[in-house]
Write a protein that holds these residues in place. Structure first.
Motif, PDB file in Angstrom:
ATOM      1  N   LEU A 111      42.771  39.327  26.876  1.00 43.02           N
ATOM      2  CA  LEU A 111      43.972  38.526  27.054  1.00 43.02           C
ATOM      3  C   LEU A 111      44.332  38.364  28.529  1.00 43.02           C
ATOM      4  CD1 LEU A 111      46.353  37.030  25.722  1.00 43.02           C
ATOM      5  CD2 LEU A 111      47.580  39.206  25.674  1.00 43.02           C
ATOM      6  N   VAL A 112      44.147  39.430  29.311  1.00 40.67           N
ATOM      7  CA  VAL A 112      44.474  39.384  30.737  1.00 40.67           C
ATOM      8  C   VAL A 112      43.530  38.425  31.467  1.00 40.67           C
ATOM      9  CG1 VAL A 112      44.596  40.718  32.878  1.00 40.67           C
ATOM     10  CG2 VAL A 112      45.492  41.689  30.745  1.00 40.67           C
ATOM     11  N   VAL A 113      42.239  38.510  31.164  1.00 40.55           N
ATOM     12  CA  VAL A 113      41.275  37.608  31.796  1.00 40.55           C
ATOM     13  C   VAL A 113      41.565  36.162  31.391  1.00 40.55           C
ATOM     14  CG1 VAL A 113      38.837  36.938  31.841  1.00 40.55           C
ATOM     15  CG2 VAL A 113      39.470  39.333  32.095  1.00 40.55           C
ATOM     16  N   SER A 114      41.889  35.939  30.137  1.00 44.65           N
ATOM     17  CA  SER A 114      42.240  34.583  29.686  1.00 44.65           C
ATOM     18  C   SER A 114      43.476  34.066  30.405  1.00 44.65           C
ATOM     19  CB  SER A 114      42.477  34.573  28.175  1.00 44.65           C
ATOM     20  OG  SER A 114      41.303  34.895  27.470  1.00 44.65           O
ATOM     21  N   LEU A 115      44.444  34.948  30.627  1.00 42.94           N
ATOM     22  CA  LEU A 115      45.662  34.558  31.340  1.00 42.94           C
ATOM     23  C   LEU A 115      45.347  34.170  32.774  1.00 42.94           C
ATOM     24  CD1 LEU A 115      48.705  34.315  31.775  1.00 42.94           C
ATOM     25  CD2 LEU A 115      48.803  36.794  32.049  1.00 42.94           C
ATOM     26  N   LEU A 116      44.555  34.992  33.464  1.00 45.13           N
ATOM     27  CA  LEU A 116      44.185  34.692  34.849  1.00 45.13           C
ATOM     28  C   LEU A 116      43.414  33.384  34.929  1.00 45.13           C
ATOM     29  CD1 LEU A 116      43.070  38.254  36.016  1.00 45.13           C
ATOM     30  CD2 LEU A 116      45.214  37.090  36.579  1.00 45.13           C
ATOM     31  N   HIS A 117      42.497  33.195  33.991  1.00 46.77           N
ATOM     32  CA  HIS A 117      41.699  31.960  33.962  1.00 46.77           C
ATOM     33  C   HIS A 117      42.594  30.742  33.744  1.00 46.77           C
ATOM     34  CE1 HIS A 117      38.443  29.157  33.090  1.00 46.77           C
ATOM     35  NE2 HIS A 117      39.071  28.842  31.966  1.00 46.77           N
ATOM     36  N   THR A 118      43.565  30.859  32.847  1.00 48.39           N
ATOM     37  CA  THR A 118      44.452  29.742  32.540  1.00 48.39           C
ATOM     38  C   THR A 118      45.337  29.398  33.733  1.00 48.39           C
ATOM     39  OG1 THR A 118      44.446  30.328  30.193  1.00 48.39           O
ATOM     40  CG2 THR A 118      46.250  28.936  30.971  1.00 48.39           C
ATOM     41  N   ALA A 262      37.158  36.172  35.507  1.00 49.30           N
ATOM     42  CA  ALA A 262      38.268  35.446  36.129  1.00 49.30           C
ATOM     43  C   ALA A 262      38.573  36.088  37.469  1.00 49.30           C
ATOM     44  CB  ALA A 262      39.509  35.455  35.240  1.00 49.30           C
ATOM     45  N   LEU A 263      39.181  35.316  38.350  1.00 54.51           N
ATOM     46  CA  LEU A 263      39.597  35.830  39.651  1.00 54.51           C
ATOM     47  C   LEU A 263      40.941  36.527  39.506  1.00 54.51           C
ATOM     48  CD1 LEU A 263      39.232  35.964  42.769  1.00 54.51           C
ATOM     49  CD2 LEU A 263      40.535  33.817  42.873  1.00 54.51           C
ATOM     50  N   MET A 264      41.022  37.778  39.991  1.00 51.54           N
ATOM     51  CA  MET A 264      42.288  38.496  40.014  1.00 51.54           C
ATOM     52  C   MET A 264      42.760  38.599  41.454  1.00 51.54           C
ATOM     53  SD  MET A 264      43.359  42.385  38.763  1.00 51.54           S
ATOM     54  CE  MET A 264      43.227  42.040  37.006  1.00 51.54           C
ATOM     55  N   ARG A 265      44.003  38.199  41.678  1.00 50.64           N
ATOM     56  CA  ARG A 265      44.652  38.374  42.976  1.00 50.64           C
ATOM     57  C   ARG A 265      45.612  39.552  42.875  1.00 50.64           C
ATOM     58  NH1 ARG A 265      44.278  32.676  42.546  1.00 50.64           N
ATOM     59  NH2 ARG A 265      43.499  31.642  44.421  1.00 50.64           N
ATOM     60  N   THR A 266      45.446  40.531  43.739  1.00 54.82           N
ATOM     61  CA  THR A 266      46.337  41.665  43.749  1.00 54.82           C
ATOM     62  C   THR A 266      46.604  42.071  45.199  1.00 54.82           C
ATOM     63  OG1 THR A 266      46.737  43.884  42.849  1.00 54.82           O
ATOM     64  CG2 THR A 266      44.462  43.356  43.482  1.00 54.82           C
ATOM     65  N   VAL A 267      47.226  43.222  45.404  1.00 49.58           N
ATOM     66  CA  VAL A 267      47.505  43.685  46.764  1.00 49.58           C
ATOM     67  C   VAL A 267      46.351  44.543  47.250  1.00 49.58           C
ATOM     68  CG1 VAL A 267      49.994  43.576  46.475  1.00 49.58           C
ATOM     69  CG2 VAL A 267      48.790  45.687  45.883  1.00 49.58           C
ATOM     70  N   SER A 268      46.277  44.761  48.552  1.00 49.63           N
ATOM     71  CA  SER A 268      45.212  45.583  49.117  1.00 49.63           C
ATOM     72  C   SER A 268      45.299  46.994  48.568  1.00 49.63           C
ATOM     73  CB  SER A 268      45.328  45.618  50.642  1.00 49.63           C
ATOM     74  OG  SER A 268      46.481  46.372  51.023  1.00 49.63           O
ATOM     75  N   PRO A 269      44.169  47.701  48.464  1.00 47.96           N
ATOM     76  CA  PRO A 269      44.190  49.083  47.966  1.00 47.96           C
ATOM     77  C   PRO A 269      45.127  49.979  48.765  1.00 47.96           C
ATOM     78  CG  PRO A 269      41.932  48.271  48.090  1.00 47.96           C
ATOM     79  CD  PRO A 269      42.795  47.240  48.739  1.00 47.96           C
ATOM     80  N   GLN A 270      45.163  49.785  50.074  1.00 50.35           N
ATOM     81  CA  GLN A 270      46.037  50.611  50.917  1.00 50.35           C
ATOM     82  C   GLN A 270      47.512  50.395  50.554  1.00 50.35           C
ATOM     83  OE1 GLN A 270      43.637  48.571  51.932  1.00 50.35           O
ATOM     84  NE2 GLN A 270      42.189  49.739  53.184  1.00 50.35           N
TER      85      GLN A 270
END
Length: 311
Positions: A111-118, A262-270
Motif C-alpha cells: 500500500l505504501v509503495v502504491s501510494l508513493l507511485h500514485t 517507487a521513489l521514496m523521499r525522506t530526510v537524511s539519515p543524520q
C-alpha cells in the motif's frame, strides 16, 4: 546487530531492477512531453499545424511551411521512438518486479509503495516527505540490509507537506481537479477521513496516512485544507516539523513485497537520528514505549552510518 545483510543474489537483482526502473521513469517523463499529437488542419485554402493535448485541447502552431513540416516530422519521429522504448522498458520492468518478488528484494508494505507511485504519477510527490518509521525502509534499501522487524512495526505512514511550495502545490492539485483524499482513493477506494482527526485518512483495514506540516511561518495559511472539497484533509502542525521541512532530503527507490518499486523521499539519515533522539528526550507527553522505539531506531540508523553503509 539490529540488521542483517541482503543475500548477494538479492543485492544483484536490486541493482539490476533499479537500473530498469530509473530508465523507465526517465523515458516516461520524456514521453509525457509528447503526449497528444499533431495533425494538419485545412481552413479555407490554407493548412495549419495543430498540436493536441491529452485533454483534447488544441493549439495552432502556424501555417504549413517547410519549417512546420520539419517540426511535424520530428515530433512524430520522436514520439514513435519514445513510445517504442517505453513499451520495451515496461516489459523489462514487469520482469524485474517478478524477480524482485521471487528473490525477496523488498518488503515495504504494498500500500505504501502504491501510494508513493500514485503521488509521483500525479506530479505531487515532490510536495511530500516520508517521515517517521517508514523512512527506515529507504535507509535499509540504500544500505543493502534488512532491519529487524521489531523496529519497523507501525500501522500508519506520516507524510510531511511542504508549505513552502504551497502555490505550486495548489496549481498541480487544481490541474488534477481532485482532492488529496481523492488521490488516496486512487490507491484504495476505502480511504476516508478519520472521524475526529482531520489530518488522517484511514482505509477499511485500519491503515492510516497522517499528513503533517510545519508550524505557520510568515504567510503560511492556518488552518489549511488541501482543497475546497469539504471531506479533504487538513495537515496538522507538528512540533519542530520546520526542522524536517528544511532538512537535506534523501531519495531512494524502495521495493514492495510484491516486487513493485517507487521513489521514496525522506530526510537524511543524520536528520532522522537527531530528530528521533530529540523526540525521546524532549517530548514529555510521548509514551514510554514510543521513546524506547525512537532511541532504538536512531541507534540502528547511526550504526548504518558508522559502518559506512549510509552517507
Amino acid at each position: 546487530m539490529d540488521y542483517i545483510a541482503l543475500s548477494d543474489q538479492a543485492v544483484r537483482q536490486n541493482i539490476d531492477a533499479l537500473t530498469v526502473f530509473t530508465e523507465f521513469v526517465r523515458v516516461q517523463a520524456l514521453a509525457a512531453g509528447y503526449a497528444g499529437g499533431m495533425y494538419w488542419k485545412r481552413h479555407a485554402a490554407r493548412e495549419y499545424l495543430v498540436k493536441t493535448a491529452p485533454n483534447n485541447r488544441q493549439q495552432r502552431l502556424g501555417l504549413r511551411t517547410p519549417e512546420s513540416e520539419l517540426i511535424f516530422q520530428e515530433f512524430m519521429r520522436r514520439k514513435r521512438e519514445l513510445e517504442e522504448r517505453l513499451a520495451s522498458l515496461r516489459l523489462a520492468l514487469r520482469e524485474a518486479e517478478r524477480l524482485n518478488k521471487a528473490l525477496k528484494v523488498g518488503r515495504v508494505p504494498t500500500l505504501v509503495v502504491s501510494l508513493l507511485h500514485t503521488l509521483e504519477k500525479a506530479r505531487l510527490g515532490e510536495f511530500f516527505t516520508v517521515v517517521g518509521t517508514h523512512a527506515l525502509y529507504a535507509y535499509e534499501a540504500a544500505a543493502g540490509v534488512r532491519i529487524l522487524p521489531g523496529a519497523l512495526a507501525t500501522r500508519d505512514v506520516d507524510l510531511l507537506w511542504d508549505a513552502r511550495k504551497r502555490v505550486q502545490f495548489m496549481t498541480e492539485l487544481e490541474r488534477l481537479d481532485t482532492s488529496i483524499l481523492g488521490v488516496l482513493q486512487r490507491v484504495d477506494a476505502t480511504f476516508e477521513r478519520k472521524e475526529g482527526q482531520l489530518e488522517t485518512a484511514i482505509n477499511a483495514k485500519g491503515f492510516e496516512v497522517d499528513f503533517l506540516r510545519r508550524q505557520p511561518v510568515d504567510d503560511d495559511p492556518h488552518p489549511f485544507r488541501f482543497s475546497a472539497n469539504e471531506d479533504d484533509l487538513w495537515p496538522v502542525q507538528a512540533v519542530r516539523a520546520a526542522v524536517l521541512t528544511s532538512a537535506p532530503q534523501f531519495e531512494q527507490v524502495v521495493t514492495a513485497a510484491n516486487g513493485q518499486m517507487a521513489l521514496m523521499r525522506t530526510v537524511s539519515p543524520q536528520t532522522f537520528v537527531a530528530f528521533k533522539r530529540w523526540m525521546a528526550a524532549q517530548v514529555e507527553q510521548r509514551a514510554p514505549f514510543k521513546r524506547q522505539r525512537d532511541l532504538k531506531q536512531a541507534q540502528i540508523v547511526q550504526d548504518l552510518l558508522d559502518a559506512n553503509l549510509l552517507t
